[in-house]
Design a protein around this motif. Structure first.
Motif, short mmCIF file in Angstrom:
data_model
loop_
_atom_site.label_atom_id
_atom_site.label_comp_id
_atom_site.label_asym_id
_atom_site.label_seq_id
_atom_site.Cartn_x
_atom_site.Cartn_y
_atom_site.Cartn_z
N VAL A 164 5.90 17.66 -14.73
CA VAL A 164 4.96 18.38 -13.59
C VAL A 164 4.13 17.54 -13.01
O VAL A 164 3.22 16.83 -13.52
CB VAL A 164 4.68 19.57 -14.23
N LEU A 165 4.07 17.76 -11.83
CA LEU A 165 3.02 17.08 -10.72
C LEU A 165 2.11 18.06 -10.44
O LEU A 165 2.47 19.13 -9.98
CB LEU A 165 3.52 16.37 -9.52
N TYR A 166 0.74 17.89 -10.50
CA TYR A 166 -0.26 18.84 -9.91
C TYR A 166 -0.86 18.09 -8.85
O TYR A 166 -1.36 16.74 -9.23
CB TYR A 166 -1.32 19.28 -11.06
N TRP A 167 -0.84 18.54 -7.58
CA TRP A 167 -1.32 18.07 -6.41
C TRP A 167 -2.91 18.28 -6.44
O TRP A 167 -3.14 19.46 -5.80
CB TRP A 167 -0.66 18.34 -5.23
N HIS A 168 -3.76 17.50 -6.53
CA HIS A 168 -5.24 17.73 -6.21
C HIS A 168 -5.57 17.52 -4.99
O HIS A 168 -5.75 16.78 -4.37
CB HIS A 168 -5.82 16.74 -7.17
N THR A 169 -5.85 18.95 -4.41
CA THR A 169 -6.20 18.98 -2.79
C THR A 169 -7.78 18.64 -2.62
O THR A 169 -7.91 18.75 -1.46
CB THR A 169 -6.01 20.43 -2.32
N GLY A 170 -8.60 18.60 -3.55
CA GLY A 170 -9.97 17.78 -3.28
C GLY A 170 -10.74 19.02 -2.79
O GLY A 170 -11.17 18.98 -1.58
N ASP A 171 -11.40 19.61 -3.48
CA ASP A 171 -12.62 20.47 -3.24
C ASP A 171 -13.78 20.42 -4.04
O ASP A 171 -14.68 21.41 -4.18
CB ASP A 171 -12.19 22.03 -2.97
N GLU A 172 -13.91 19.54 -4.79
CA GLU A 172 -15.09 19.33 -5.98
C GLU A 172 -16.52 18.95 -5.10
O GLU A 172 -17.43 19.27 -5.63
CB GLU A 172 -14.79 18.19 -6.90
N SER A 173 -16.51 18.81 -3.85
CA SER A 173 -17.83 18.83 -3.05
C SER A 173 -18.49 20.23 -2.89
O SER A 173 -19.67 20.18 -2.60
CB SER A 173 -17.46 18.34 -1.50
N ALA A 174 -17.87 21.14 -3.23
CA ALA A 174 -18.66 22.35 -3.47
C ALA A 174 -18.96 22.68 -4.80
O ALA A 174 -19.69 23.82 -5.17
CB ALA A 174 -17.45 23.54 -2.95
N LEU A 175 -18.83 21.83 -5.64
CA LEU A 175 -19.29 22.37 -7.07
C LEU A 175 -20.57 22.83 -7.13
O LEU A 175 -20.97 23.75 -7.88
CB LEU A 175 -18.97 21.05 -7.96
N HIS A 176 -21.45 21.80 -6.42
CA HIS A 176 -22.93 22.17 -6.37
C HIS A 176 -23.53 23.62 -6.08
O HIS A 176 -24.45 24.13 -6.67
CB HIS A 176 -23.86 21.06 -5.76
N ALA A 177 -22.45 23.98 -5.27
CA ALA A 177 -22.96 25.49 -4.84
C ALA A 177 -22.49 26.57 -5.61
O ALA A 177 -23.14 27.76 -5.69
CB ALA A 177 -22.21 25.74 -3.46
N TYR A 178 -21.93 26.31 -6.82
CA TYR A 178 -21.54 27.02 -7.75
C TYR A 178 -22.03 26.64 -9.22
O TYR A 178 -21.52 27.13 -10.34
CB TYR A 178 -19.82 27.16 -7.99
N ALA A 179 -23.26 26.11 -9.02
CA ALA A 179 -23.61 25.66 -10.54
C ALA A 179 -23.85 26.85 -11.38
O ALA A 179 -23.54 26.67 -12.75
CB ALA A 179 -24.67 24.98 -10.39
N ASP A 180 -24.33 27.85 -11.13
CA ASP A 180 -24.63 28.87 -11.93
C ASP A 180 -23.20 29.45 -12.63
O ASP A 180 -23.35 29.64 -13.92
CB ASP A 180 -25.54 29.94 -11.43
N GLU A 181 -22.42 29.71 -11.76
CA GLU A 181 -21.01 30.23 -12.45
C GLU A 181 -20.45 29.33 -13.16
O GLU A 181 -19.83 29.78 -14.05
CB GLU A 181 -20.30 30.62 -11.06
N LEU A 182 -20.43 28.08 -12.78
CA LEU A 182 -19.55 26.97 -13.60
C LEU A 182 -20.23 26.75 -14.93
O LEU A 182 -19.59 26.21 -15.91
CB LEU A 182 -19.58 25.76 -12.74
N LEU A 183 -21.70 26.74 -15.01
CA LEU A 183 -22.30 26.59 -16.31
C LEU A 183 -22.46 27.91 -17.20
O LEU A 183 -22.94 27.76 -18.46
CB LEU A 183 -23.71 26.13 -15.95
N GLU A 184 -22.00 29.17 -16.74
CA GLU A 184 -21.99 30.40 -17.63
C GLU A 184 -21.45 29.95 -18.80
O GLU A 184 -20.49 29.51 -19.01
CB GLU A 184 -21.39 31.45 -16.89
N GLY A 185 -22.11 30.41 -19.84
CA GLY A 185 -21.61 30.30 -21.53
C GLY A 185 -21.50 28.88 -21.91
O GLY A 185 -20.95 28.68 -23.10
N ASP A 186 -22.08 27.75 -21.09
CA ASP A 186 -21.76 26.35 -21.69
C ASP A 186 -22.92 26.09 -22.66
O ASP A 186 -24.05 26.24 -22.07
CB ASP A 186 -21.84 25.53 -20.37
N VAL A 187 -22.68 25.68 -23.63
CA VAL A 187 -23.76 25.47 -24.61
C VAL A 187 -23.92 23.82 -24.61
O VAL A 187 -24.75 23.33 -25.64
CB VAL A 187 -23.28 25.87 -26.07
N GLY A 188 -23.52 23.13 -23.89
CA GLY A 188 -23.55 21.66 -23.90
C GLY A 188 -24.85 21.34 -23.12
O GLY A 188 -25.10 20.10 -23.34
#
Length: 329
Positions: free
Chosen positions: A305-329
């Protein structure tokens, strides 16, 4: 045959194709990734391939500015702003919603010199046309690029991309059973479907819907129409029908741009197993969907299977709270 259309050079091509060794062992499938997050234009992404043809068309028509639209964290708008800057064009962005702080792609839009106009999301298309009219009345020559760059001209970029992928696969001595990618405005889907049919690709091309519901029958009709129009531009008589297009609709979550467990878990898994960043809106949701398809047996054990990465990681910083929810690291 994609050289029939004018094209400017914006992307660093070909983008890498490689196996995800750790995840393949963990998931029981032969998993590969196509890295269109590395097209290089203002942090990269799939829209760059479309913009090579769209900007060329704008220049051929004598445009001095481009107008396009998207969401507040639009990857298409970011890449359009960068492409316009490279070619001396002004860029006006129509973003749907209320004004937001300059984070993620919004910050990059500003740094790239784009002029941002806010409007309610349902009004984006009409506001684009209205703005183009205002620019024309002021003596400018605007060129309107549809949301996502998703018209026949833009789709040609992904016809060429499918040719690129199949050439790389042949060189690597592999054949893919399935190609999976996220879709919203449908231009990437149209190009890949057309490219696959033209090349006689024997696998399945599966789009993961980011926001279109299964009741939106017009969506597949529009994708098929764009693909067929692109074929005509390339001098082909190939026709694409809606029935030929495979879309998975079961991963809409909380809606467009809303990060939930599917996206969060997929982003963490890819990052922590392969050191690759996925984005919160497209690539994270698309990969999360693929993980679920594997778990449910929709993708059989051992398939390549090929997954085609379309590249939207530049938006990650705008979602910091949602992405780190529940993260214990």
């Amino acid at each position: 045959m994609t050289d029939r259309l004018p094209r400017v050079s914006l992307a660093n091509l070909p983008t890498p194709l490689h196996r995800l060794t750790r995840l393949s062992a963990q998931l029981g499938v032969d998993l590969w990734i196509k890295r269109d997050d590395l097209t290089s234009l203002a942090t990269g992404g799939n829209k760059t391939r479309k913009l090579e043809y769209l900007i060329a068309d704008a220049l051929a028509r004598g445009a001095d500015c481009v107008v396009t639209a998207g969401g507040p964290q639009s990857n298409h708008c970011r890449q359009t702003a960068a492409a316009a800057a490279q070619h001396g064009l002004a860029c006006c962005l129509v973003l749907g919603g209320e004004p937001q702080p300059p984070l993620g792609n919004l910050l990059l839009d500003r740094l790239l010199g784009a002029e941002v106009h806010w409007t309610p999301k349902p009004n984006r298309k009409s506001r684009m046309q209205e703005l183009a009219g205002e620019l024309g009345a002021a003596g400018r020559t605007p060129y309107v690029i549809p949301i996502g760059g998703s018209n026949a001209i833009g789709a040609v970029g992904y016809v060429a991309a499918m040719d690129e992928l199949l050439g790389q696969a042949e060189e690597a001595g592999v054949a893919f059973d399935r190609v999976v990618f996220p879709t919203s405005s449908g231009g990437t889907h149209a190009g890949l479907a057309l490219g696959a049919k033209r090349a006689g690709f024997g696998g399945v091309v599966t789009a993961i819907s980011i926001d279109a519901a299964p009741t939106d029958h017009a969506f597949l009709e529009e994708v098929a129409q764009v693909a067929t129009e692109a074929a005509g531009m390339l001098g082909d008589s190939v026709l694409i029908s809606p029935a030929e297009l495979e879309v998975e609709y079961g991963y809409l979550g909380g809606g467009y741009g809303v990060v939930g467990d599917t996206e969060r878990d997929a982003i963490r898994l890819m990052g922590r197993q392969e050191g690759i960043l996925l984005g919160p809106v497209y690539s994270g949701r698309g990969f999360g969907a693929l993980l679920d398809m594997i778990a449910q047996g929709k993708v059989a054990a051992g398939q390549r299977v090929l997954y085609w990465h379309t590249g939207d990681e530049s938006a990650l910083h705008a979602y910091a709270d949602e992405l780190l929810e529940g993260d214990v690291g």
